[in-house]
Design a protein around this motif. Structure first.
Motif, mmCIF file in Angstrom:
data_model
loop_
_atom_site.group_PDB
_atom_site.id
_atom_site.type_symbol
_atom_site.label_atom_id
_atom_site.label_comp_id
_atom_site.label_asym_id
_atom_site.label_seq_id
_atom_site.Cartn_x
_atom_site.Cartn_y
_atom_site.Cartn_z
ATOM 1 N N THR A 80 15.266 -6.313 2.177
ATOM 2 C CA THR A 80 16.711 -6.429 2.326
ATOM 3 C C THR A 80 17.423 -5.164 1.844
ATOM 4 O OG1 THR A 80 17.128 -7.333 0.125
ATOM 5 C CG2 THR A 80 16.439 -8.886 1.841
ATOM 6 N N PHE A 81 18.754 -5.139 2.020
ATOM 7 C CA PHE A 81 19.504 -3.943 1.624
ATOM 8 C C PHE A 81 19.533 -3.757 0.105
ATOM 9 C CE2 PHE A 81 22.946 -6.808 0.728
ATOM 10 C CZ PHE A 81 23.775 -6.142 -0.149
ATOM 11 N N THR A 82 19.150 -4.790 -0.667
ATOM 12 C CA THR A 82 19.004 -4.644 -2.119
ATOM 13 C C THR A 82 17.561 -4.341 -2.500
ATOM 14 O OG1 THR A 82 18.620 -7.019 -2.410
ATOM 15 C CG2 THR A 82 20.906 -6.242 -2.583
ATOM 16 N N GLU A 132 7.410 -8.062 13.309
ATOM 17 C CA GLU A 132 6.420 -7.905 12.234
ATOM 18 C C GLU A 132 7.055 -7.437 10.936
ATOM 19 O OE1 GLU A 132 3.375 -8.556 11.684
ATOM 20 O OE2 GLU A 132 2.366 -8.831 13.596
ATOM 21 N N SER A 133 8.096 -6.626 11.026
ATOM 22 C CA SER A 133 8.749 -6.158 9.804
ATOM 23 C C SER A 133 10.192 -5.779 10.079
ATOM 24 C CB SER A 133 7.998 -4.972 9.177
ATOM 25 O OG SER A 133 8.320 -3.757 9.814
ATOM 26 N N PHE A 134 10.978 -5.792 9.006
ATOM 27 C CA PHE A 134 12.402 -5.452 9.063
ATOM 28 C C PHE A 134 12.777 -4.886 7.709
ATOM 29 C CE2 PHE A 134 16.687 -6.581 7.796
ATOM 30 C CZ PHE A 134 17.483 -6.309 8.894
ATOM 31 N N GLN A 135 13.534 -3.781 7.720
ATOM 32 C CA GLN A 135 14.099 -3.274 6.469
ATOM 33 C C GLN A 135 15.505 -2.797 6.728
ATOM 34 O OE1 GLN A 135 11.693 -0.978 3.857
ATOM 35 N NE2 GLN A 135 13.393 -0.297 2.596
ATOM 36 N N ASN A 136 16.403 -3.078 5.792
ATOM 37 C CA ASN A 136 17.820 -2.753 5.930
ATOM 38 C C ASN A 136 18.273 -1.858 4.770
ATOM 39 O OD1 ASN A 136 20.214 -3.057 7.447
ATOM 40 N ND2 ASN A 136 21.010 -4.518 5.973
ATOM 41 N N THR A 137 19.163 -0.915 5.085
ATOM 42 C CA THR A 137 19.697 0.011 4.089
ATOM 43 C C THR A 137 21.182 0.216 4.356
ATOM 44 O OG1 THR A 137 17.574 1.188 3.906
ATOM 45 C CG2 THR A 137 19.529 2.349 3.125
ATOM 46 N N ARG A 138 21.994 0.090 3.327
ATOM 47 C CA ARG A 138 23.435 0.348 3.461
ATOM 48 C C ARG A 138 23.655 1.817 3.847
ATOM 49 N NH1 ARG A 138 27.425 -2.517 1.014
ATOM 50 N NH2 ARG A 138 26.159 -4.282 1.703
ATOM 51 N N TYR A 139 24.527 2.060 4.823
ATOM 52 C CA TYR A 139 24.760 3.415 5.319
ATOM 53 C C TYR A 139 25.829 4.119 4.491
ATOM 54 C CZ TYR A 139 25.826 7.222 8.561
ATOM 55 O OH TYR A 139 26.030 8.461 9.125
ATOM 56 N N VAL A 140 25.417 5.181 3.808
ATOM 57 C CA VAL A 140 26.332 5.998 3.002
ATOM 58 C C VAL A 140 26.051 7.454 3.363
ATOM 59 C CG1 VAL A 140 27.151 6.581 0.691
ATOM 60 C CG2 VAL A 140 26.192 4.307 1.128
ATOM 61 N N PRO A 141 26.704 8.002 4.378
ATOM 62 C CA PRO A 141 26.354 9.338 4.870
ATOM 63 C C PRO A 141 26.582 10.421 3.828
ATOM 64 C CG PRO A 141 28.436 8.609 5.819
ATOM 65 C CD PRO A 141 27.858 7.430 5.096
ATOM 66 N N ILE A 142 25.634 11.350 3.773
ATOM 67 C CA ILE A 142 25.830 12.517 2.914
ATOM 68 C C ILE A 142 25.843 13.792 3.746
ATOM 69 C CG2 ILE A 142 24.907 11.468 0.838
ATOM 70 C CD1 ILE A 142 22.302 12.885 1.274
ATOM 71 N N GLY A 143 25.634 13.666 5.061
ATOM 72 C CA GLY A 143 25.836 14.788 5.961
ATOM 73 C C GLY A 143 24.752 15.830 5.917
ATOM 74 N N GLN A 144 23.862 15.799 6.882
ATOM 75 C CA GLN A 144 22.849 16.837 7.028
ATOM 76 C C GLN A 144 22.384 16.888 8.473
ATOM 77 O OE1 GLN A 144 20.626 14.904 7.831
ATOM 78 N NE2 GLN A 144 20.589 13.236 7.057
ATOM 79 N N PRO A 145 21.793 18.042 8.882
ATOM 80 C CA PRO A 145 21.339 18.176 10.269
ATOM 81 C C PRO A 145 20.133 17.300 10.540
ATOM 82 C CG PRO A 145 20.619 20.066 8.971
ATOM 83 C CD PRO A 145 21.535 19.246 8.096
#
Length: 308
Positions: free
Chosen positions: A205-207, A287-300
């Motif tokens: 999960t996102f936590t 088969e699998s799932f993972q979530n991450t909160r999106y907090v952009p830090i800006g990169q190429p």
């Protein structure tokens, strides 16, 4: 630009392949290759070498960092990681705290690991640097490589489950699976959400909570719905679908939450998830799932939040 605040944020990007005993049917060749991947990524992190780090991935691999940036392809991973090393990640080493290895089939492995960052000369984990990552590896012509990776900072919720019966399996098209999960979310139905997964699936999960097996996913998701998740709808903002082969798909999806009757994303609810699906008997399951909160830090080298 390697200040303490940025270092703390970058700390949870931890991307490592630790090696444990593995399943009983893992061959000596598998273990040797896993160890090779571990050493190369470990060395690349310490040497701050993005290209060396990316070399352990397949050409078209997907990587989602702890802040939700999507690095697409080996070249994108190399460029994105080098940017992180040059601007955000202080000299450090990686430490594996725990791992869960699962063979979905002989040539497809899922490894969920808990890791942290160590800053020499210290030998213990830096505060706030624990994270959990899902690593998907495939074997082709006797050689293992990473197909996808996603990392999420550990932010534990209180323990608890709602006991349920084993959910009946649901399979269908990739779109049908997505729709069923969105319906289950709105209905706050843990077993319905879990029914789209295989019997031994993994969810992070996102936590960074690690939910194991279809029943475990159902029980913990119901606990979330009953205690921690507000009544919301999910909205898909972007999707990147890649077929590793005809029976294995990796979908990197960007979502947000809507609070009815609103039709706009709730502030700070955008997240990015990696979904790995397999096809059996003509139908898809997850088969699998993972979530991450999106907090952009800006990169190429990253996919934009609404991009495919």
């Amino acid at each position: 630009m390697k200040g303490s605040k940025v270092a703390a944020m970058a700390g949870a990007i931890v991307m490592t392949l630790g090696i444990g005993t593995g399943p009983a049917h893992a061959t000596g060749s598998d273990q040797a290759q896993f160890a090779r991947i571990l050493k190369q990524q470990y060395d690349a992190w310490y040497e701050e070498d993005g290209a060396k780090f990316a070399a352990t991935f397949t050409k078209d691999a997907d990587l989602v960092t702890f802040n939700g940036d999507h690095l697409a392809g080996r070249d994108g991973i190399a460029k994105g990681m080098q940017y992180y090393f040059d601007n955000y990640i202080p000299t450090s080493k990686l430490k594996v705290l725990d791992e869960h290895i699962r063979y979905a089939e002989r040539h497809l492995v899922f490894i969920v690991r808990t890791t942290c960052i160590v800053e020499p000369p210290a030998t213990g984990c830096r505060d706030g640097s624990r994270s959990r990552n899902t690593n998907v590896l495939s074997e082709k012509d006797g050689r293992w490589a990473q197909e996808s990776f996603q990392n999420t900072r550990v932010d534990p919720l209180p323990p608890g489950v709602v006991p349920v019966r084993e959910p009946k399996a649901f399979s269908g098209t990739i779109e049908q699976i997505r729709q069923r999960q969105e319906d289950a979310w709105f209905e706050e139905d843990g077993p319905k959400f879990a029914s789209t997964f295989t019997k031994d699936a993994d969810v992070v999960t996102f936590t960074a909570d690690h939910l194991r097996t279809r029943r475990g996913i159902a029980e913990r998701m119901q606990f979330y719905f009953d205690n921690h998740i507000d009544h919301t709808r999910l909205k898909t903002l972007g999707e990147h679908t890649r077929f590793v082969h005809r029976d294995l798909a990796i979908v990197v999806r960007t979502d947000c939450q809507l609070v009815p009757p609103a039709t706009d994303c709730r502030p700070d609810s955008v997240s990015r998830n990696t979904n790995v699906l397999v096809k059996q008997g003509g139908k898809w399951s997850q088969e699998s799932f993972q979530n991450t909160r999106y907090v952009p830090i800006g990169q190429p080298g990253t996919q934009d939040v609404a991009g495919s």
